[in-house]
Design an enzyme around this catalytic site. Structure first.
Site, PDB file in Angstrom:
ATOM      1  N   GLY A 229      10.533   9.524  -4.825  1.00 13.19           N
ATOM      2  CA  GLY A 229      10.883  10.107  -5.334  1.00 13.19           C
ATOM      3  C   GLY A 229      10.163  10.072  -7.074  1.00 13.19           C
ATOM      4  N   ASP A 257      -2.270  14.618  -7.766  1.00 19.76           N
ATOM      5  CA  ASP A 257      -2.554  15.250  -8.699  1.00 19.76           C
ATOM      6  C   ASP A 257      -1.517  16.886  -7.446  1.00 19.76           C
ATOM      7  OD1 ASP A 257      -4.601  13.782  -9.375  1.00 19.76           O
ATOM      8  OD2 ASP A 257      -5.426  14.058  -7.338  1.00 19.76           O
TER       9      ASP A 257
END
Length: 311
Positions: A229, A257
């Site tokens: 995470g 991204d």
């Protein structure tokens, strides 16, 4: 030229893939199969496309060659609704491209070409920023020369924009204080590198972010940790965001991204950073189920439908 929600300054390049039965040695002529141009962009075109498809009014600043790779980047971004007025085209340089050779067991080697952004000048960037004065947020990273990126972020801050920097790939030279940067996006490997920590040394993510914040003076730091995470430090408030598990992981190349773009999009839409990063985690989970970076960045309605399916 009118103001935008977001301006992105980073590179565009195109990935090419080929499959080989072994890795080459110097002097060898190697036969490969399935050589193809993938829908994989540089960090600048990736983030721009992701933002555009999420309905964010986005403009791109960069420089590419007058060649098919530059044409592809322009098309991908324009198809996503991105303003490419300041995608400078030149004969001085070829658009960056990379060749990824994939072996029989999935191992790979990457041959990465120079970024065409080395020919982009600060005067060109400032002209673009001046033309879009009043824009809300400025996003940049180090696939363009890092000093150009940082100088541009400082100038965007002077113009009143909220600034976000993804310092990847990390420079060899110190970056100095970054108190003109509002949001710093890094990954865990980069965090350890910034702090001169061995990659296997034990340190809690919160301690790492506190030290990075102290070093650079950045109020908000978001650190992605792959399957673990992400961790976020907003002022003195810390939280973690669990990764969303999906069964069919196809390609993780553009997930970082996408996570950054999704966070920016949610901030533009009025969410706070905690809400934005949790939503971005779900967005990134959807992206890894789709092959290629550009195809993986889905429009808002598809993302919301996916999030509903998670229950």
């Amino acid at each position: 030229m009118s103001k935008k929600d977001v301006i992105v300054l980073n590179s565009h390049g195109v990935g090419q893939y080929a499959y080989a039965d072994h890795m080459p040695v110097w002097g060898e002529t190697l036969c490969v199969t399935k050589w193809h141009v993938a829908e994989d962009g540089g960090k600048g075109s990736n983030v721009s496309v992701a933002l555009g498809r999420l309905g964010i009014d986005t403009a791109y600043i960069g420089k590419v060659g007058n060649d098919p790779w530059g044409d592809l980047g322009e098309k991908w971004m324009q198809d996503a609704g991105v303003d490419t007025t300041y995608l400078y085209r030149t004969d001085e340089v070829s658009t960056g491209t990379g060749l990824i050779l994939i072996g029989p067991d999935g191992q790979n080697t990457v041959i990465d070409g120079d970024s065409s952004s080395v020919k982009l000048t600060l005067d060109e960037v400032k002209a673009a920023l001046d033309a879009m004065k009043g824009t809300t947020m400025f996003v940049t990273g180090f696939e363009v020369p890092e000093q150009l990126s940082l100088d541009a972020a400082r100038y965007a801050k002077e113009l009143g924009m909220v600034t976000l920097v993804n310092p990847s790939p990390l420079p060899e030279k110190p970056m100095g204080r970054l108190d003109y940067v509002d949001y710093l996006f890094i990954n865990e490997v980069e965090g350890r590198y910034i702090l001169d920590l061995p990659q296997d040394s034990p340190i809690l993510p919160q301690d790492m972010l506190n030290k990075v914040q102290e070093k650079y003076g950045v109020p908000n730091i978001i650190m992605t940790m792959g399957g673990d995470g992400s961790a976020v430090l907003c002022g003195d408030e810390y939280w973690t965001v669990e990764s969303v598990k999906v069964e069919n992981v196809v390609n993780t190349a553009g997930a970082g991204d996408g996570y950054m773009a999704a966070t920016v999009a949610q901030l533009i839409l009025g969410k706070d950073l905690k809400e934005a990063t949790h939503w971005a985690s779900k967005y990134a989970a959807l992206s890894v189920t789709i092959d290629g970076t550009i195809p993986a960045y889905r429009p808002m309605d598809e993302v919301e439908e996916f999030i509903k399916s998670l229950g």
